[in-house]
Design a protein around this motif. Structure first.
Motif, PDB file in Angstrom:
ATOM      1  N   SER A 284     -16.854  14.436 -22.102  1.00 55.56           N
ATOM      2  CA  SER A 284     -17.895  15.301 -22.655  1.00 55.56           C
ATOM      3  C   SER A 284     -17.769  15.420 -24.170  1.00 55.56           C
ATOM      4  N   PRO A 285     -18.889  15.524 -24.887  1.00 53.79           N
ATOM      5  CA  PRO A 285     -18.828  15.791 -26.322  1.00 53.79           C
ATOM      6  C   PRO A 285     -18.265  17.185 -26.572  1.00 53.79           C
ATOM      7  N   GLN A 286     -17.385  17.293 -27.538  1.00 54.92           N
ATOM      8  CA  GLN A 286     -16.727  18.574 -27.823  1.00 54.92           C
ATOM      9  C   GLN A 286     -17.576  19.379 -28.807  1.00 54.92           C
ATOM     10  N   THR A 287     -18.558  20.064 -28.272  1.00 56.70           N
ATOM     11  CA  THR A 287     -19.489  20.823 -29.093  1.00 56.70           C
ATOM     12  C   THR A 287     -19.138  22.304 -29.099  1.00 56.70           C
ATOM     13  N   SER A 288     -19.679  23.025 -30.051  1.00 55.09           N
ATOM     14  CA  SER A 288     -19.563  24.495 -30.091  1.00 55.09           C
ATOM     15  C   SER A 288     -20.948  25.060 -30.380  1.00 55.09           C
ATOM     16  N   PHE A 289     -21.238  26.208 -29.798  1.00 56.76           N
ATOM     17  CA  PHE A 289     -22.556  26.808 -29.968  1.00 56.76           C
ATOM     18  C   PHE A 289     -22.753  27.299 -31.394  1.00 56.76           C
ATOM     19  N   SER A 290     -23.966  27.130 -31.864  1.00 53.79           N
ATOM     20  CA  SER A 290     -24.331  27.629 -33.184  1.00 53.79           C
ATOM     21  C   SER A 290     -24.389  29.159 -33.163  1.00 53.79           C
ATOM     22  N   GLU A 291     -24.111  29.773 -34.296  1.00 55.79           N
ATOM     23  CA  GLU A 291     -24.194  31.229 -34.400  1.00 55.79           C
ATOM     24  C   GLU A 291     -25.612  31.735 -34.166  1.00 55.79           C
ATOM     25  N   ASP A 292     -26.608  30.877 -34.413  1.00 63.19           N
ATOM     26  CA  ASP A 292     -28.007  31.281 -34.251  1.00 63.19           C
ATOM     27  C   ASP A 292     -28.464  31.190 -32.792  1.00 63.19           C
ATOM     28  N   PHE A 293     -27.678  30.536 -31.960  1.00 58.31           N
ATOM     29  CA  PHE A 293     -28.077  30.390 -30.562  1.00 58.31           C
ATOM     30  C   PHE A 293     -27.532  31.559 -29.756  1.00 58.31           C
ATOM     31  N   ILE A 294     -28.416  32.288 -29.108  1.00 60.23           N
ATOM     32  CA  ILE A 294     -28.029  33.449 -28.315  1.00 60.23           C
ATOM     33  C   ILE A 294     -28.289  33.150 -26.847  1.00 60.23           C
ATOM     34  N   PHE A 295     -27.235  33.148 -26.065  1.00 59.70           N
ATOM     35  CA  PHE A 295     -27.375  32.941 -24.636  1.00 59.70           C
ATOM     36  C   PHE A 295     -28.070  34.158 -24.039  1.00 59.70           C
ATOM     37  N   PRO A 296     -29.172  33.965 -23.318  1.00 53.15           N
ATOM     38  CA  PRO A 296     -29.877  35.133 -22.757  1.00 53.15           C
ATOM     39  C   PRO A 296     -29.031  35.846 -21.707  1.00 53.15           C
ATOM     40  N   GLU A 297     -29.198  37.146 -21.631  1.00 52.33           N
ATOM     41  CA  GLU A 297     -28.489  37.934 -20.622  1.00 52.33           C
ATOM     42  C   GLU A 297     -29.188  37.802 -19.266  1.00 52.33           C
ATOM     43  N   PHE A 298     -28.395  37.873 -18.209  1.00 55.88           N
ATOM     44  CA  PHE A 298     -28.942  37.818 -16.850  1.00 55.88           C
ATOM     45  C   PHE A 298     -28.843  39.212 -16.247  1.00 55.88           C
ATOM     46  N   ILE A 299     -29.992  39.857 -16.106  1.00 54.09           N
ATOM     47  CA  ILE A 299     -30.053  41.228 -15.590  1.00 54.09           C
ATOM     48  C   ILE A 299     -31.087  41.283 -14.470  1.00 54.09           C
ATOM     49  N   ILE A 300     -30.727  41.940 -13.391  1.00 57.64           N
ATOM     50  CA  ILE A 300     -31.666  42.103 -12.276  1.00 57.64           C
ATOM     51  C   ILE A 300     -31.918  43.586 -12.051  1.00 57.64           C
ATOM     52  N   SER A 301     -32.922  43.871 -11.217  1.00 58.13           N
ATOM     53  CA  SER A 301     -33.220  45.246 -10.865  1.00 58.13           C
ATOM     54  C   SER A 301     -33.159  45.411  -9.346  1.00 58.13           C
ATOM     55  N   PRO A 302     -33.079  46.638  -8.844  1.00 61.04           N
ATOM     56  CA  PRO A 302     -33.086  46.849  -7.383  1.00 61.04           C
ATOM     57  C   PRO A 302     -34.329  46.272  -6.718  1.00 61.04           C
ATOM     58  N   ASP A 303     -35.433  46.171  -7.463  1.00 60.99           N
ATOM     59  CA  ASP A 303     -36.660  45.631  -6.891  1.00 60.99           C
ATOM     60  C   ASP A 303     -36.556  44.140  -6.573  1.00 60.99           C
ATOM     61  N   ASP A 304     -35.523  43.482  -7.109  1.00 63.84           N
ATOM     62  CA  ASP A 304     -35.371  42.038  -6.904  1.00 63.84           C
ATOM     63  C   ASP A 304     -34.679  41.699  -5.593  1.00 63.84           C
ATOM     64  N   GLU A 305     -34.280  42.686  -4.842  1.00 60.55           N
ATOM     65  CA  GLU A 305     -33.484  42.415  -3.643  1.00 60.55           C
ATOM     66  C   GLU A 305     -34.210  41.479  -2.670  1.00 60.55           C
ATOM     67  N   GLU A 306     -35.470  41.717  -2.436  1.00 61.10           N
ATOM     68  CA  GLU A 306     -36.214  40.883  -1.484  1.00 61.10           C
ATOM     69  C   GLU A 306     -36.305  39.447  -1.982  1.00 61.10           C
ATOM     70  N   PHE A 307     -36.614  39.294  -3.263  1.00 58.56           N
ATOM     71  CA  PHE A 307     -36.698  37.943  -3.854  1.00 58.56           C
ATOM     72  C   PHE A 307     -35.368  37.206  -3.728  1.00 58.56           C
ATOM     73  N   LEU A 308     -34.266  37.876  -4.041  1.00 59.71           N
ATOM     74  CA  LEU A 308     -32.960  37.221  -4.001  1.00 59.71           C
ATOM     75  C   LEU A 308     -32.540  36.893  -2.574  1.00 59.71           C
TER      76      LEU A 308
END
Length: 535
Positions: A284-308
């Motif tokens: 694999s290429p040995q890369t590092s993330f740029s400071e400008d790149f923000i990994f999105p957060e993964f957040i769910i709600s109780p309403d997602d239970e049926e979908f999941l």
């Protein structure tokens, strides 16, 4: 044997000439597609890879699929055999990774260094692990299910009861692939260019994989001995042995050629010397993330239970596919053709290898020197006895302690193969070969040498020969249809989708239509449309 020596010499010539990659190697353009972007941990991630090169045939024979977490750590790496630069296969997502967004990226060993943008492609995906759930918030900031994404005017999709009528005639370009699958409500953007997310790529000595996967080793330059011989043996259902010596920079390259699947490797040096300064380098290429790149957060709600819950059901349903098991049939040692084979069950079993050899194997003698046992193979070419130990192997693993092997109980060894002449492996000549094979290819309980290094290192994934049925609905009425992938054109050969009717399953999920196409300028574009279960 001579051919194998020339093969390795050619590999080193390529390695040396690749110091200036733009002069000797042609840039490789990487394209890939996945049928959906949200998964359950442990699920198969199907991927289609297409490697091309301008004005000439693609040289690389191996494509890589890697999964990175938000900390830039690799959590999975698949190695796939390419045929004319193409393949469709799957990577098993680990069962123990936490619920989160991950980056899937595809490359060859050399492509990122020849073209950082076109040679390294990536997308975001979401993985849900029911045992390690994500953050739960009453009102997470996420995309609403059923909304439409880009390029909707070119995709006409109409739901008619349990069917989706899909018209792609409005797509202004050559359709590369199309899919209909579960929509991912937790990501608004999937594709990222390399310059968007990485810092600059560190340089690397480029060795193209012209024959098969290359296991790259590295020795600390302070400890380099360029005359020291290193062994790599790969082990799975079959085993194979490879050798190399480090260059002046401490690099070693073990080209495994046509060997396919294996589960682990064992590294050793000639004479069982210390390997404290040796390591294996990832392709694999040995890369590092740029400071400008923000990994999105993964957040769910109780309403997602049926979908999941519905998503979890879908992950457990998949139709059949056929793998090419014949591709794993490889010789125990590359280039090794035995002169005599002894099936040990045909003889009385003795408690030591020494006694077996003395009683049944006239081509090998056992000698005692300094109170230790040595073996000597008869050289039938020169009609004499070699004056040192042969290359001793147990399931292709080199053994350098002849005394320990002589005293070992061979009850779990199935056969013994003898080579009664000089054996050339690369430029090294060995005074004959004594090779034991166990019943289960597990060394027959013979211990790994004291200075040997055991590494879990997967080989190439098995090639697939029939995948046409994996996303089709089950024809049995009593079997519920829980598919999350309804259509993926990549698994249907010679199909250019224009007008399609796709049957919806009995699972209540939001859906996404995705089309990849190449516009009139040759640029690869992706357009999507989301369809809620109520449409």
């Amino acid at each position: 044997m001579r051919y194998f020596f020339l093969f390795v010499t050619f590999l080193y010539a390529l390695q040396s000439s690749a110091q200036n990659p733009t002069e000797n190697l042609t840039a490789e353009i990487v394209d890939f597609d996945i049928p959906k972007s949200i998964y359950i941990s442990g699920e198969r991630l199907w991927v289609s890879i297409d490697i091309s090169s301008k004005n000439e045939k693609v040289k690389s024979q191996i494509g890589y699929v890697e999964i990175l977490n938000r900390n830039n750590q690799s959590v999975a790496l698949g190695k796939f055999q390419l045929t004319d630069g193409k393949t469709i296969n799957f990577l098993n997502l680990p069962n123990d990774i936490p619920s989160d967004h991950y980056l899937i990226r595809v490359f060859t060993r050399i492509s990122p260094y020849l073209d950082f943008e076109l040679g390294l492609r990536q997308k975001l995906i979401t993985v849900v692990n029911p045992r390690i759930p994500p953050t739960v918030s009453p009102a997470p900031d996420k995309m609403e299910q059923g909304t439409e994404a880009s390029g909707n005017e070119t995709i006409l999709a109409q739901r008619n009861q349990n069917e989706l009528e899909l018209d792609l005639t409005g797509v202004n370009g050559e359709i590369i692939s199309a899919s209909v699958s579960v929509a991912n409500p937790y990501l608004t953007h999937y594709d990222f260019s390399s310059s968007d997310i990485y810092e600059s790529l560190p340089s690397r000595n480029l060795v193209p994989e012209l024959f098969g996967h290359i296991v790259e080793g590295y020795v600390n330059p302070k400890a380099i001995d360029t005359t020291q011989l290193y062994f790599i043996s790969v082990h799975g259902e079959k085993s194979a042995l490879f050798t190399d010596r480090p260059d002046r920079n401490g690099s070693l390259y073990f080209d495994t050629g046509g060997i396919k699947e294996w589960d682990f490797i064992i590294a050793q040096t000639n004479g069982n010397e210390s390997l404290i300064d040796f390591s294996v380098v990832s392709p694999s290429p040995q890369t590092s993330f740029s400071e400008d790149f923000i990994f999105p957060e993964f957040i769910i709600s109780p309403d997602d239970e049926e979908f999941l819950n519905e998503l979890l059901k879908s992950s457990q349903v998949e139709q059949y596919f056929v793998q090419d098991f014949s591709s794993t049939a490889n010789p125990v040692v590359t280039g090794f053709v035995e002169d005599r084979t002894y099936l040990l069950d045909d003889y009385t079993r003795f408690e030591t290898v020494e006694t077996v050899v003395k009683e049944y194997v006239p081509e090998v003698s056992v000698r005692t020197q300094d109170k230790k046992k040595d073996f000597r193979v008869v050289d039938k070419v020169k009609n004499r006895v070699f004056d040192s130990n042969p290359l001793m192997l147990v399931d292709a693993m080199p053994v350098f302690d002849s005394d320990r092997l002589a005293r070992f109980n061979p009850s779990h060894f199935q056969k013994l193969e003898i080579l009664t002449r000089s054996f050339y492996l690369n430029e090294e000549a060995f005074p004959g070969v004594m090779s034991f094979t166990s019943y289960k290819n597990n060394f027959g309980n013979f211990p790994i040498p004291s200075n040997g290094i055991y590494l879990e290192y997967q080989g190439l994934s098995m090639e697939l020969v029939d995948i046409s049925q994996i996303f089709t609905p089950n024809e049995e009425d009593r079997v519920p249809d829980w598919r999350a992938i309804l259509f993926w054109s990549e698994i249907i050969p010679d199909l250019t989708p224009q007008e399609l009717k796709i049957h919806f399953p009995s699972i209540d999920l939001p859906w996404e239509v995705k089309v990849m196409y190449r516009d009139q300028n040759g640029k690869l574009e992706t357009i999507t449309r989301r369809i809620s279960s109520a449409d």
